[in-house]
Every structure is written in structure tokens, then in C-alpha cells.
Design an enzyme around this catalytic site. Structure first.
Site, PDB file in Angstrom:
ATOM      1  N   PRO A 189       0.452  -1.612   0.151  1.00  0.00           N
ATOM      2  CA  PRO A 189       0.280  -0.225   0.191  1.00  0.00           C
ATOM      3  C   PRO A 189       1.267   1.153  -0.028  1.00  0.00           C
ATOM      4  O   PRO A 189       1.512   1.057   0.461  1.00  0.00           O
ATOM      5  CB  PRO A 189      -0.480  -0.408   1.420  1.00  0.00           C
ATOM      6  CG  PRO A 189      -0.888  -1.460   1.649  1.00  0.00           C
ATOM      7  CD  PRO A 189       0.732  -1.886   1.254  1.00  0.00           C
ATOM      8  N   CYS A 190      -0.175   1.831  -0.464  1.00  0.00           N
ATOM      9  CA  CYS A 190       1.301   3.138  -0.283  1.00  0.00           C
ATOM     10  C   CYS A 190       0.882   4.253   0.804  1.00  0.00           C
ATOM     11  O   CYS A 190      -0.670   4.691   0.874  1.00  0.00           O
ATOM     12  CB  CYS A 190       0.639   4.286  -1.963  1.00  0.00           C
ATOM     13  SG  CYS A 190       1.063   6.055  -1.946  1.00  0.00           S
ATOM     14  N   GLN A 191       1.761   4.465   1.597  1.00  0.00           N
ATOM     15  CA  GLN A 191       1.826   5.207   2.975  1.00  0.00           C
ATOM     16  C   GLN A 191       2.660   6.434   3.282  1.00  0.00           C
ATOM     17  O   GLN A 191       3.442   6.316   2.607  1.00  0.00           O
ATOM     18  CB  GLN A 191       1.643   4.245   3.698  1.00  0.00           C
ATOM     19  CG  GLN A 191       0.362   3.344   3.866  1.00  0.00           C
ATOM     20  CD  GLN A 191       0.827   2.339   5.025  1.00  0.00           C
ATOM     21  OE1 GLN A 191       1.678   1.603   4.568  1.00  0.00           O
ATOM     22  NE2 GLN A 191       0.034   2.428   6.056  1.00  0.00           N
TER      23      GLN A 191
END
EC number: 2.1.1.37
Length: 472
Positions: free
Chosen positions: A176-178
Site C-alpha cells: 500500500p502507498c503510505q
């Protein structure tokens, strides 16, 4: 002697039936299994009967040979090359296994999978063979990396990872992009800790990927993310990721190529009629000297000579529930008109199956809400709609959304006209899963490009193992 054989056979059959039913219940609900059993037509089954039989470990007493054989068909079969695998890989943040399929297609063996979403796990297990002797399935990756526990040293975490994740040649991850926060850096520096990936990426799921790479040192990795990763948090997120991978001792293919035609960004429209851009980071362990001239620019060699058309992916008839209601269609229509008047492009995305060049917008995880980003034209007359939106004849041609089966084809999980990919979840969950997945042929192409490098890595590993045996 005959009696002993009979007892042994019954015991084996009982164990096999019980194990099979336990696997099936990780995928399907009791209602589905009851329907499947009653479809065979040999016994009467109900939810109560099946639950009681499972609770008493006596389900196999009721199962006929035909019922047992039918239930076995509901489980995924091993790949054609089983058990002769060319290399080993792990599948992190696996979703429903879109990246895995490409690497399995070139002879790979998946030895570890991690996916936290219980609905995605059901779909994954319905479609991907997991050898119980060699494959490990995990839900929360933090249980392996120990990143959610305070006071765990890097050495202790690495040892825990090595205990639970088998050796592998390739690591796959669609993380995921965080955003990365530098909060706490000064505190860590004051404690005498080096400022590096353990500092910059702490608290993100990318940190878990990093810990696994650092502990297991695979020959290469393939990381996937949305295109916007490059611009996320004003570019800081991507910069930290690339610096971290470099610190780990890995060279990323096309790392310096960040222009408008960045080869790391691959659009699924080259393989299927869907505009879906994803960033792909292919990394090679520096000390193995594997990277050489590898570039994702060569992926164009894998483009199909003739891309399938949208019409080929669609079913000729669908259930009425997939056709937009008059109320929803009016809302989407007026919403689009309002934003057109303001000069922006917000609104639905109509595609026309009769046009062989039609390309859909990106299928998203929110598709289940209204299907607005991809609407299939059914002959709606725009001119008539402008004059009288409620015209009864025109209303019969309201657009529809894709079915989950059509989404499976648009993402490349199955070929046109097929219905082989198992969807054991609700439409809502299926839309979310396909919207969160990858265009399968994109990663099949990446795997094909990497195949010579993987063979080279395996040869080096085998030489090292052989040398180790000789030196003892």
C-alpha cells in the site's frame, strides 16, 4: 489382512475428507457447499446436517465417492510443472494473486503468501494451489516482521522472519502507498541509532517489506504500486523508497529514468482494453551482478500483436441487476452535465463495445458503489436523452456496469468467453478485489523478461550450495 486394509483405507478416507472440507470452508460458505453436494444428487444435505457432520468429524461417513470427487474439483489444481519447480518466490500483500500468476507461469513455486483481507484470502485460496508441505499462508505480515511490537531489535526481528518465511529467489509485493514521517528521528539519533530505512519507513507496510528483504536477501524483487507513488507527498515517499532499496544493496532497473516516458510506469492498455498505469520496481541484489542491461523498456516485446477488444470480454446477456436504475442513471447523467458546464471532466465513463478501439477507465475498488467509471453502452441515444431523458423507449437502453466475471476478464484473470476464475465472494467484495488488483498479463510480461535473470540467480544459488557442501 483384509480387515486391516479396510480399516486403514477408511481412516485415510476420513482424514482426506475432513481435510478437504476444512480447506473448502476457508473458501466457500456452508450454503454453497450444501448446494454443490445436493447438485450431485446422491444424498440430501442441509446446512444443519453438514455442520453436525463436521463437528463430529463424521462428514466422510455420509460422503459418497461421487460427492467426494465433485468437492475435490472445487479446490485449485497444482500447476502443470508441479512438483518440478524452477525457482521459489513469495507473495506479499497478495490480494487475489494477480502478480503471482505471471511468476507461476514461468515455473515458479510460491512458498509463502501474506494477505490480511479475509475476503481476498477466500478468492486467493479458491484459485491458487498452495502445497501444504511447502507453502505457508499468513494474514497480518506484522506478525512475521514484529513491526507492531515495541522493543524488538532488528536482529530479533530478522531471526523471526527467517523462522517463518522460507528461502526464496524472488520477492513479490504490491504494498500500500503510505506517507513516511520523520517523526522520532531525533530521538532515535539521540539513542545512537543510525538514521536509515528503519527510521524513515517505520510505521508503514513498506517497512515490513524492507525487513523481509533485509532478513532473507532474495536475488531479486518486484514491487508494484499506483503511478502516483512517484508524486505522493511531493515526491518524498518515492525518494525514501528508492534510497532505502539502495541502502539494502539492491539496484532498481531504470532507477535514473524518471522522465515522462518512465519505463517503470506500465499501462495495462497495451495488453487489455483498460487504462491502468502502475509503477513497477524490479530490484537485483548488487553483489550477484544480475542487473546488467535489464530494462523494462523491453516489455514492449511482450505486447500482444492483436489486443482483445472490449466486446470480446463482455457477456452477450447479463442479469437485470447490472443495468443502472432510472434514478441512478439520471443522477450520473446530470452530475456529468453539471461538471461539463463548469469545464471539468468529472462524470461517468461510457464505453462503446461496438468500437474495437474502446479503452475503459481504470477499474477501482469503489466500482461497487455506482459503477460510474466504466459504464457499458446499451444503445442509449444521447440526442433523445437531451430532449427527453425519461423517454420510455430510450430508457430501455440504459447503460450497465460490468459484471464481476467481466471484471475478471478485463483484469486478465481469464480469457474472453471463459468462466474459470472462481469468485466465491459477493459482488461487492469481487468488485473491490478486482479494483485493487493488477492487470495480470502486465506481470506475466515482467516475469517473462526476468526469466533469464531468475535462471542465472538459481544457478548461482545452486553453485553456492554445492561449494558449501564440498567445503565441509
Amino acid at each position: 489382512m483384509q480387515e486391516n486394509i479396510s480399516v486403514t483405507d477408511s481412516y485415510s478416507t476420513g482424514n482426506a475428507a475432513q481435510a478437504m472440507l476444512e480447506k473448502l470452508l476457508q473458501i466457500y460458505d456452508v450454503k454453497t457447499l450444501v448446494a454443490q453436494l445436493n447438485g450431485v444428487g446422491e444424498n440430501h444435505w442441509s446446512a444443519a446436517i453438514l455442520k453436525r457432520a463436521l463437528a463430529n468429524d463424521s462428514a466422510w461417513h455420509r460422503l459418497s465417492e461421487k460427492e467426494f470427487a465433485h468437492l475435490q474439483t472445487l479446490l485449485p489444481k497444482p500447476p502443470a510443472h508441479h512438483p518440478h519447480y524452477a525457482f521459489r518466490f513469495i507473495d506479499l500483500f497478495a490480494g487475489i494473486g494477480g502478480i503471482r500468476r505471471g511468476f507461476e507461469s514461468i515455473g515458479g513455486q510460491c512458498v509463502f503468501t501474506s494477505e490480511w483481507n479475509k475476503h481476498a484470502v477466500r478468492t486467493y485460496k479458491a484459485n491458487h494451489y498452495c502445497d501444504p508441505a511447502t507453502h505457508h499462508f499468513n494474514e497480518d505480515i506484522r506478525d512475521i516482521t514484529l513491526s507492531h511490537k515495541e522493543g524488538v531489535s532488528d536482529e530479533a526481528a530478522a531471526e523471526h522472519i527467517r523462522q517463518h518465511i522460507p528461502e526464496h529467489d524472488v520477492l513479490l509485493a504490491g504494498f500500500p502507498c503510505q506517507p513516511f514521517s520523520l517523526a522520532g528521528v531525533s530521538k532515535k539519533n539521540s539513542l545512537g541509532r543510525a538514521h536509515g530505512f528503519a527510521c524513515d519507513t517505520q510505521g508503514t507496510l513498506f517497512f515490513d517489506v524492507v525487513r523481509i528483504i533485509d532478513a532473507r536477501r532474495p536475488a531479486m524483487f518486484v514491487l508494484e504500486n499506483v503511478k502516483n507513488l512517484k508524486s505522493h507527498d511531493q515526491g518524498k515517499t518515492f525518494r525514501i523508497i528508492m534510497q532505502t532499496l539502495d541502502e539494502l544493496g539492491y539496484d532498481v532497473a531504470d532507477a535514473e529514468d524518471n522522465g515522462p516516458d518512465d519505463p517503470k510506469i506500465i499501462d495495462g492498455k497495451h495488453f487489455l482494453p483498460q487504462h491502468r498505469e502502475r509503477i513497477v520496481l524490479v530490484g537485483f541484489r548488487r553483489d550477484l551482478n544480475l542487473k546488467a542491461d535489464f530494462t523494462l523498456r523491453d516489455i514492449s516485446e511482450c505486447f500482444p500483436a492483436q489486443r482483445v477488444t472490449l466486446a470480446q470480454l463482455l457477456d452477450p446477456m447479463v442479469e437485470a441487476k447490472y443495468i443502472l436504475t432510472p434514478v441512478l442513471w439520471k443522477y450520473l447523467y446530470r452530475y456529468a452535465k453539471k461538471h461539463q458546464a463548469r469545464g471539468n471532466g468529472f462524470g461517468y465513463g461510457m464505453v462503446y463495445p461496438n468500437n474495437p478501439q474502446s479503452v475503459t477507465r481504470t477499474l477501482s475498488a469503489r466500482y461497487y458503489k455506482d459503477g460510474a467509471e466504466i459504464l457499458i453502452d446499451r444503445g442509449w441515444d444521447m440526442a433523445t436523452g437531451e430532449k427527453d431523458f425519461d423517454d420510455p423507449l430510450n430508457q430501455q437502453h440504459r447503460p450497465r456496469r460490468l459484471t464481476p466475471r467481466e471484471c475478471a476478464r478485463l483484469m486478465g484473470f481469464e480469457a474472453p468467453g471463459e468462466a474459470k476464475f472462481r469468485i466465491p465472494v459477493s459482488d461487492t467484495q469481487a468488485y473491490r478485489q478486482f479494483g485493487n488488483s493488477v492487470v495480470v498479463p502486465v506481470f506475466a510480461a515482467v516475469a517473462k523478461l526476468l526469466e533469464p535473470k531468475i535462471k542465472q540467480a538459481v544457478a548461482l544459488r545452486q553453485q553456492e550450495a554445492q561449494h558449501g557442501r564440498r567445503s565441509r
